[in-house]
Design a protein around this motif. Structure first.
Motif, short mmCIF file in Angstrom:
data_model
loop_
_atom_site.label_atom_id
_atom_site.label_comp_id
_atom_site.label_asym_id
_atom_site.label_seq_id
_atom_site.Cartn_x
_atom_site.Cartn_y
_atom_site.Cartn_z
N TRP A 1 45.86 38.17 35.83
CA TRP A 1 45.61 38.22 34.39
C TRP A 1 44.58 37.17 33.97
O TRP A 1 44.74 36.48 32.98
N PHE A 2 43.54 37.03 34.80
CA PHE A 2 42.42 36.12 34.53
C PHE A 2 42.89 34.67 34.37
O PHE A 2 42.33 33.91 33.59
N ASN A 3 43.91 34.29 35.14
CA ASN A 3 44.46 32.95 35.00
C ASN A 3 45.09 32.52 36.32
O ASN A 3 45.08 33.25 37.30
N SER B 1 39.68 42.06 39.55
CA SER B 1 38.61 42.66 38.75
C SER B 1 37.25 42.42 39.38
O SER B 1 37.06 41.45 40.11
N PRO B 2 36.28 43.29 39.08
CA PRO B 2 34.92 43.06 39.58
C PRO B 2 34.30 41.83 38.94
O PRO B 2 34.71 41.42 37.85
N HIS C 1 35.79 38.80 44.48
CA HIS C 1 36.12 39.65 43.34
C HIS C 1 36.47 41.06 43.81
O HIS C 1 36.11 41.47 44.92
N ASP C 2 37.16 41.79 42.94
CA ASP C 2 37.54 43.19 43.21
C ASP C 2 38.34 43.27 44.51
O ASP C 2 38.14 44.16 45.34
N MET C 3 39.24 42.32 44.67
CA MET C 3 40.01 42.13 45.90
C MET C 3 40.77 43.39 46.34
O MET C 3 40.82 43.71 47.51
N ASP C 4 41.33 44.11 45.38
CA ASP C 4 42.16 45.26 45.74
C ASP C 4 41.38 46.39 46.40
O ASP C 4 41.94 47.23 47.08
N ARG C 5 40.08 46.39 46.19
CA ARG C 5 39.23 47.41 46.80
C ARG C 5 38.31 46.83 47.88
O ARG C 5 37.42 47.53 48.37
N ALA C 6 38.52 45.60 48.24
CA ALA C 6 37.67 44.96 49.25
C ALA C 6 37.96 45.53 50.63
O ALA C 6 39.12 45.62 51.04
N THR C 7 36.92 45.90 51.33
CA THR C 7 37.08 46.42 52.69
C THR C 7 37.41 45.27 53.64
O THR C 7 37.23 44.08 53.31
N GLU C 8 37.84 45.60 54.82
CA GLU C 8 38.12 44.59 55.84
C GLU C 8 36.87 43.78 56.15
O GLU C 8 36.92 42.57 56.33
#
Length: 196
Positions: free
Chosen positions: A87-89, A135-136, A172-179
């Motif tokens: 949550w940006f914190n 988030s990106p 950033h955008d950790m949830d979509r970061a590739t290996e």
């Protein structure tokens, strides 16, 4: 240098744990002494107690409930924080670490003339934040104004120690970061900490 490495993530197999491990290896390989403070593994209670809050302006302020961690911070030359941004914190446990450990008489003293605080963590010469966001980067920077960086650099770092090196490395955008992207970030962390 003696580095206090603070990990704030509940999962021992998290990417944050991998970042902390990478940072520790790089620092130790360069001859630094690393004190790992895993807030969850050490069962740190982030809640500021009623006694701590009611005595906030007492001189001296009573840090006996967290004396061990205060001593670890005061004996460090550098502080490396590893955490995800939620949550940006900060995660609640890391916010509680600041609330309870960065206390009067430890991180700062109150200026008797009114309002201002005087930095007391003159032993801390560097503060690195190694973090991830869901988030990106554009959302964190442009829409939210990078609040965690602002709080760490303008608030905690400058209010507690006048002369330190501040650096923040974020994936950033950790949830979509590739290996492959995660591995590149770990390499970036390794290089940055090896240069300390």
């Amino acid at each position: 240098m003696r580095i206090l490495l603070v990990l704030a993530h509940p999962l021992p197999d998290s990417f944050a744990a991998s970042v902390a491990y990478t940072a520790r290896q790089a620092l130790e390989a360069s001859g630094h002494v690393v004190d790992l403070l895993d807030l969850y593994a050490e069962d740190f209670d982030p809640r500021l107690s009623q006694a701590e809050r009611s005595g906030y302006f007492d001189i001296p302020y009573d840090t006996s409930a967290v004396a061990d961690i205060v001593a670890r911070l005061q004996s460090a030359d550098g502080l490396v924080l590893v955490f995800p941004q939620w949550w940006f914190n900060f995660p609640a446990i890391l916010k509680g670490f600041f609330d309870r450990i960065f206390a009067p008489g430890v991180a700062f003293t109150h200026d008797a003339a009114g309002g201002r605080i005087v930095p007391e963590l003159t032993n801390i010469r560097l503060l690195y934040a190694l973090t991830t966001t869901g988030s990106p980067w554009w959302l964190v920077h442009f829409y939210m104004g990078n609040p965690v960086r602002r709080l760490l650099k303008r608030g905690i770092a400058s209010f507690c120690s006048k002369k330190l090196v501040f650096r923040m490395l974020s994936l950033h955008d950790m949830d979509r970061a590739t290996e492959a992207r995660r591995k590149r970030h770990l390499d970036r962390v390794r290089k940055a900490l090896a240069a300390v």
